[in-house]
Design a protein around this motif. Structure first.
Motif, PDB file in Angstrom:
ATOM      1  N   TYR A  99       2.992  -6.602   0.426  1.00 50.69           N
ATOM      2  CA  TYR A  99       4.261  -5.890   1.245  1.00 50.69           C
ATOM      3  C   TYR A  99       4.602  -4.610   0.393  1.00 50.69           C
ATOM      4  O   TYR A  99       5.658  -4.065   0.874  1.00 50.69           O
ATOM      5  CB  TYR A  99       5.335  -7.009   0.913  1.00 50.69           C
ATOM      6  CG  TYR A  99       5.104  -8.365   1.226  1.00 50.69           C
ATOM      7  CD1 TYR A  99       4.789  -8.886   2.403  1.00 50.69           C
ATOM      8  CD2 TYR A  99       4.874  -9.344  -0.159  1.00 50.69           C
ATOM      9  CE1 TYR A  99       4.201 -10.384   2.501  1.00 50.69           C
ATOM     10  CE2 TYR A  99       4.553 -10.497   0.206  1.00 50.69           C
ATOM     11  CZ  TYR A  99       4.287 -11.036   1.463  1.00 50.69           C
ATOM     12  OH  TYR A  99       3.892 -12.387   1.785  1.00 50.69           O
ATOM     13  N   LEU A 103       8.000  -2.097   1.024  1.00 53.31           N
ATOM     14  CA  LEU A 103       9.389  -2.469   0.364  1.00 53.31           C
ATOM     15  C   LEU A 103      10.251  -1.348   0.421  1.00 53.31           C
ATOM     16  O   LEU A 103      11.344  -1.593   0.602  1.00 53.31           O
ATOM     17  CB  LEU A 103       8.998  -3.174  -0.925  1.00 53.31           C
ATOM     18  CG  LEU A 103       8.539  -4.594  -0.652  1.00 53.31           C
ATOM     19  CD1 LEU A 103       8.160  -5.139  -2.122  1.00 53.31           C
ATOM     20  CD2 LEU A 103       9.504  -5.526   0.047  1.00 53.31           C
ATOM     21  N   PHE A 124      10.302  -9.371   4.085  1.00 53.15           N
ATOM     22  CA  PHE A 124       8.711  -9.281   3.856  1.00 53.15           C
ATOM     23  C   PHE A 124       7.965  -9.019   5.220  1.00 53.15           C
ATOM     24  O   PHE A 124       7.071  -8.263   5.157  1.00 53.15           O
ATOM     25  CB  PHE A 124       7.892 -10.357   3.077  1.00 53.15           C
ATOM     26  CG  PHE A 124       8.582 -10.434   1.617  1.00 53.15           C
ATOM     27  CD1 PHE A 124       8.619  -9.327   0.892  1.00 53.15           C
ATOM     28  CD2 PHE A 124       8.852 -11.667   1.138  1.00 53.15           C
ATOM     29  CE1 PHE A 124       9.229  -9.347  -0.439  1.00 53.15           C
ATOM     30  CE2 PHE A 124       9.226 -11.664  -0.118  1.00 53.15           C
ATOM     31  CZ  PHE A 124       9.151 -10.743  -1.010  1.00 53.15           C
ATOM     32  N   ALA A 127       8.594  -5.274   6.011  1.00 55.72           N
ATOM     33  CA  ALA A 127       7.616  -4.612   4.944  1.00 55.72           C
ATOM     34  C   ALA A 127       6.567  -4.511   5.106  1.00 55.72           C
ATOM     35  O   ALA A 127       5.592  -3.401   5.285  1.00 55.72           O
ATOM     36  CB  ALA A 127       8.221  -5.060   3.678  1.00 55.72           C
ATOM     37  N   VAL A 128       5.797  -5.729   5.800  1.00 59.01           N
ATOM     38  CA  VAL A 128       4.491  -5.818   6.268  1.00 59.01           C
ATOM     39  C   VAL A 128       4.146  -4.955   7.203  1.00 59.01           C
ATOM     40  O   VAL A 128       3.069  -4.173   7.422  1.00 59.01           O
ATOM     41  CB  VAL A 128       4.070  -7.160   6.478  1.00 59.01           C
ATOM     42  CG1 VAL A 128       2.528  -7.283   7.286  1.00 59.01           C
ATOM     43  CG2 VAL A 128       3.809  -8.031   5.183  1.00 59.01           C
ATOM     44  N   SER A 131       4.076  -1.279   6.126  1.00 59.79           N
ATOM     45  CA  SER A 131       2.952  -1.101   5.577  1.00 59.79           C
ATOM     46  C   SER A 131       1.727  -0.677   6.569  1.00 59.79           C
ATOM     47  O   SER A 131       0.990   0.044   6.291  1.00 59.79           O
ATOM     48  CB  SER A 131       2.491  -2.190   4.393  1.00 59.79           C
ATOM     49  OG  SER A 131       3.630  -2.371   3.577  1.00 59.79           O
TER      50      SER A 131
END
Length: 174
Positions: A99, A103, A124, A127-128, A131
């Motif tokens: 993550y 973040l 999360f 955030a994934v 990313s």
């Protein structure tokens, strides 16, 4: 064969075997290590699947984008494993690895819009997603642009990743 059919990626038997093997490891890790490790393995599989199925310059661009975005976080987790004595910090660094790149932007946007903190699962997951979007956008920039634009975008991603990894490690150690 039409032009559109030639551009479609080929899904080979090798890619299918890799997908089935990764799914088996994912299911085994879910029971053995819990959902955090299983989610990390799922993200690793999703990151490596385009590398296994693509050819040529897209494969190189995607690999370079993955290294530029996730490389500093892998170095941070390895540093924590080797040189930090606190077991909590070691596990937190490896837990945040999938993550990590997303973040900081997610937290900055959340604070800028003055939104309440969501549950860890939602935070999360976003955030994934961020990313993955960073990796895909960087791979597109590396694939489609001139050499100086490629170098600049990879350098910016690597610099951001390094600063974010240092910040996350400082937050873990605090």
């Amino acid at each position: 064969m039409t032009r559109a059919a030639r551009r479609m990626p080929q899904f080979s038997l090798r890619a299918l075997l890799l997908l089935v093997s990764a799914s088996a490891v994912l299911l085994a890790s879910w029971r053995a290590f819990g959902p955090t490790v299983a989610l990390g393995i799922l993200i690793a599989v999703l990151l490596t699947l385009p590398i296994a199925t693509r050819n040529g310059s897209w494969k190189r661009a995607y690999l370079l984008a993955c290294l530029a975005v996730y490389g500093p976080f892998i170095v941070m987790a390895a540093y924590t494993q080797l040189y930090v004595s606190c077991s909590h910090c070691k596990s937190a660094a490896w837990m945040l690895l999938p993550y990590g790149p997303g973040l900081v932007p997610v937290e900055v946007v959340r604070r800028w819009l003055d939104l309440p903190r969501p549950s860890d699962t939602v935070w999360f997951a976003v955030a994934v997603f961020v990313s993955g979007a960073m990796v895909i956008a960087l791979a597109w920039l590396i694939q489609r642009r001139r050499w100086w634009w490629r170098a600049l975008s990879a350098a910016v991603a690597l610099t951001y990743g390094t600063l974010a990894a240092i910040g996350i490690l400082a937050a873990i150690r605090a």
